[in-house]
Design a protein around this motif. Sequence first.
Motif, PDB file in Angstrom:
ATOM      1  N   THR A 118       6.682  -1.228   3.552  1.00 12.02           N
ATOM      2  CA  THR A 118       7.309  -1.868   3.851  1.00 12.02           C
ATOM      3  C   THR A 118       8.144  -1.946   5.179  1.00 12.02           C
ATOM      4  O   THR A 118       8.520  -0.721   5.394  1.00 12.02           O
ATOM      5  N   HIS A 119       8.202  -3.220   5.570  1.00 16.25           N
ATOM      6  CA  HIS A 119       8.721  -2.836   6.630  1.00 16.25           C
ATOM      7  C   HIS A 119      10.225  -2.639   7.407  1.00 16.25           C
ATOM      8  O   HIS A 119      10.861  -2.935   6.015  1.00 16.25           O
ATOM      9  N   ALA A 149      -0.446  -0.068   2.378  1.00 15.99           N
ATOM     10  CA  ALA A 149       0.866  -0.813   2.752  1.00 15.99           C
ATOM     11  C   ALA A 149       1.896  -0.309   2.578  1.00 15.99           C
ATOM     12  O   ALA A 149       2.144   0.875   1.946  1.00 15.99           O
ATOM     13  N   TYR A 152      -7.659  -1.759   7.709  1.00 17.73           N
ATOM     14  CA  TYR A 152      -6.535  -2.372   6.857  1.00 17.73           C
ATOM     15  C   TYR A 152      -6.100  -0.922   6.031  1.00 17.73           C
ATOM     16  O   TYR A 152      -6.825  -0.654   4.991  1.00 17.73           O
ATOM     17  N   PHE A 207      -2.148 -10.316  -0.864  1.00 19.22           N
ATOM     18  CA  PHE A 207      -1.898 -10.174   0.739  1.00 19.22           C
ATOM     19  C   PHE A 207      -2.564 -11.312   1.792  1.00 19.22           C
ATOM     20  O   PHE A 207      -1.679 -11.319   2.750  1.00 19.22           O
ATOM     21  N   ILE A 227       9.687  -7.139   3.470  1.00 20.62           N
ATOM     22  CA  ILE A 227       8.314  -7.711   4.071  1.00 20.62           C
ATOM     23  C   ILE A 227       7.945  -6.503   4.461  1.00 20.62           C
ATOM     24  O   ILE A 227       7.747  -5.556   4.732  1.00 20.62           O
ATOM     25  N   ILE A 228       6.264  -7.049   3.243  1.00 21.43           N
ATOM     26  CA  ILE A 228       5.634  -6.140   3.394  1.00 21.43           C
ATOM     27  C   ILE A 228       5.046  -5.764   4.914  1.00 21.43           C
ATOM     28  O   ILE A 228       4.930  -6.831   5.572  1.00 21.43           O
ATOM     29  N   THR A 229       4.105  -4.285   4.995  1.00 18.29           N
ATOM     30  CA  THR A 229       3.446  -4.027   6.665  1.00 18.29           C
ATOM     31  C   THR A 229       2.857  -3.679   6.369  1.00 18.29           C
ATOM     32  O   THR A 229       2.206  -2.745   4.942  1.00 18.29           O
ATOM     33  N   PHE A 230       1.149  -3.561   7.430  1.00 19.26           N
ATOM     34  CA  PHE A 230       0.218  -2.618   6.614  1.00 19.26           C
ATOM     35  C   PHE A 230      -0.182  -1.731   8.132  1.00 19.26           C
ATOM     36  O   PHE A 230      -0.148  -2.525   8.973  1.00 19.26           O
ATOM     37  N   TYR A 264      -7.958  -7.168   3.315  1.00 17.80           N
ATOM     38  CA  TYR A 264      -6.802  -6.464   1.946  1.00 17.80           C
ATOM     39  C   TYR A 264      -7.075  -6.120   0.925  1.00 17.80           C
ATOM     40  O   TYR A 264      -5.711  -6.084   0.384  1.00 17.80           O
ATOM     41  N   ASN A 272       2.628 -10.462   4.956  1.00 22.83           N
ATOM     42  CA  ASN A 272       3.169  -9.722   6.122  1.00 22.83           C
ATOM     43  C   ASN A 272       4.136 -10.364   7.023  1.00 22.83           C
ATOM     44  O   ASN A 272       4.587 -11.454   6.877  1.00 22.83           O
TER      45      ASN A 272
END
Length: 985
Positions: free
Chosen positions: A538-539, A536, A533, A60, A456-459, A27, A570
């Motif tokens: 956003t979803h 980063a 990863y 994260f 919501i974060i996404t990677f 992360y 996430n």
Amino acid sequence: MPETETSEPKAPDQKRIFIHLRTHSAYSLLEGALKINQLANFAKDDRMPALALTDSNNLFGALEFSTVMSGAGVQPIIGCSLSVSLDPPKPVTPGAEPDPIRPDGRLALLAKSELGYRNLMRLSSEAYIAGAETGTLVVTRDQLAEHSEDLIALTGGPDGPIDSAFARAHADTARARLAFLHGIFGDRLYVELQRHGLPHERAVEPHLLQAAYDLRLPIVATNEPYFAETEDYEAHDALLCIAEGSYISVDERRRLSPQHYFKSQAEMVALFADLPEAIDNTAEIAKRCAYCPTKQAPMLPSFVSGETSPEERAEAEAAKLREVAEAGLQKRLEAQGLAPGQTEADYKERLDFELDVIIRMRYPGYFLIVADFIQWAKAQKIPVGPGRGSGAGSLVAWALTITDLDPIRFGLIFERFLNPDRVSMPDFDIDFCQDRRDEVITYVQNHYGADRVAQIITFGKLQARAVLRDVGRVLQMPYGQVDKLCKLVPNNPANPVTLAQAIEGEPRLQEARDDEEIVAKLLDIGQRLEGLYRHASTHAAGVVIADRPLIDLVPLYRDPRAPLPATQFNMKWVEDAGLVKFDFLGLKTLTVIEQTANFIRAKGDEIDLVRLPLDNQPTFDMLAKGETVGVFQVESQGMRRALVDMVPDRFEDLIALVALYRPGPMANIPLYCARKLGVEKIEYIHKDLEPILAPTYGVITYQEQVQQIARDMAGFTLAEADLLRRAMGKKIRSEMAKQGERFMKGAAERGYDKKTAQAVFDACAKFAEYGFNKSHSAPYALLTYQTAYLKANYTVEFIAASMTLDMGNADKLSGFVREAERLGIEVLPPSVNHSEVAFLPREDAIRYSLAALRNVGRQAVEHIVEEREARGPFKDISDFARRISPRYVNKRALENLCYAGALDCLGVERAVAYANIDRIMPPGSRAWKPPQAARTISSSSAPKGRRRFPCAPPNPGCRPSASPTSSTPSACSSPDIPSTITRTC
């Protein structure tokens, strides 16, 4: 002078405990190469009682790390390496801008308690939120002082503000910073010592020790592991190059040492044998840290006000849900009527059952919240989808207008959505018009509070192909060679292939690896970095709504390109943190449908999309011919072939096709079609299955049918049958055996012989491996039907709307032009006097959009249209030149309007217009205003000394073909417009 590592080494004490306090996981994006499961295994194997995670500037992985470590029997310590600015700000001269805040280095902060963890979340969140505006992630000295309580601080090692000042021979600055930190943290400040064999570490250590003893500060030994073992050093070095956009061969770049691996306790005790207290203090710090985040039950904002206790709130929400659901059902039945063979009592009974389950599971608030923002969107005339996923099986959802298909009419099952025997949060995926989705999110922000709503974060990961391209670049391999190797790796986003699998299955990759050392190196490094990863973001759809400020629950992240913050956890871990996710999806098809409806209303016709007849014959005739360009979900060649074979004549055929057209059940499409058309006899394993399977001609098509079979043949409740379906789908052997025994026993009790029962169970189990949810296929089939209905009955309007929404996609646009021509619809060329931003439907014709022309732009078109509507059509080229502002229509836009023939209607030849572009539009440096006298432009006004018709401009799509004396417009074409479009206004 205290001892340093240059002193005579002492024998290591194997009884001492060392705990890693500066670990970086994956992360730490493009910096850490350790996955959290790896860290758990390392700690467990080395019998470490605790382990700290201090990723760079973020949390994260905090909840994941805490959960995994606790499960492995290792105490998790949550921390963060934060970039800080410790020096006092410089005085600002009146009227001058203050200098931007720059980080002095990183501090490692560890949470002692829940309060410390909250402070850590706030510091990381504030750094990201401010950094999205400034471009720099940094915590100020004031923020650090304000949120330091119950945090343990380590001075940061070589990258810290103390070490870096000593390394630059700024001893006074280093001591001032240390004194400032001591004033904030007191006995929670530790002077950090690292020994990775680097010269600057050795040079600075005596100064650190002296400063620590002078201020009576404790010292602590740390290792800062970024990778697992020394063999990973080269791959990690490549990772740092990927992060910086640099190359392995470059000398002046960030480098670590092979010693930045995850060392064992014994190695660290031996390394610091001369400073045993530095080792002992790692255990002391671990003992002082007594908090880690844990999974939380779902938390929802209250939908009712004035209730003081959770029990009162639950009762009020339950009463409210029952009230609005009963009223909503009555309205639905008055508008749409009862399903065939059903009574109002049947609907009431189903509604009461669902309400009882929802209230017992304490989910009324969730239903009310979703219904609220959907009803608001519909009131604002924002197109909303008919539903998606298993939620369409809820009658309560239909009554609340969350979904638009009557689940009783179409045989959809509530227990597939919400199962009292399988406690999980309900999950409505809601489609909105893609152009207005953000309006709904803004409403939710305003309604519940901007600080309580976030994305919501996404990677993004380094997948097989991507990691090869990245590593090939930093190794400076030829692009063509890397591209060729990448194309040997199968690309399957649904089921990604790993590099190891690709190498094993592709002899050409093996051959390239064996023939060239650089390729072997590429593949080795790629496999070591694969799965880490990369970045980063956003979803696309996920939004959380909390009952309190989010910063008190989870750390926040801010993507500079996103309109609102995102959680640092996430999708999986944000739900474990107790936040409830709502999916706000943008669906282009809804925008196409709404645009078509607007075109229909503009010509005076009325259309109600909710009440479209589902038996429209022209619609099914068109589908049966496979004429599905632009029709949702059925544009592909395979879908068109299936439609032709099926000859659909009812809405249920579309539901079945959506469910069957996917890997696995696709093999049943020929059987379904043959039985539907009477080519093959419909057969059932047992006659009692006919009521369940008759709608699909004896072919098991939906997961809901498996549930109904288990209920009717073996006495399962629908909730129990849902557990059976899940066990079959997931191939859980132990659960399958248990459920199989239950099924056989229940079937025997109802008089079915063992052979028949086993045959039915096996058929259900085979289907469940790939079966689809009818509650998902039915709403999407409705969108298929709606788009097909519009195309069959309002063809010009539908194609114009489709072209408008795909004007940025040249391939799709060309396809729609061809489809229009096939249907006998004339596509008229763009014109400044007739075109607008959208493609416009006319009587058996479509006017081409000006905004679809390359390099013209929406703003320029809006200005042209606004001017035309305000003062009338442009009379000639001089009138156009006088009225159009160069602030909106620049030279490039004007050239492309000329290329495309959009100025033809002004009575000027394209070649002449092109030669006079500078006269039509004044230079941008001049302040534009409508001139008093027209700038008259004619063929004779071409620049002196040049031919009246210039040579073709540097665009192969535009070649004047008329003779110099011809009065007809030049045959000038734009590369954006298919050549078959009529060239007259």
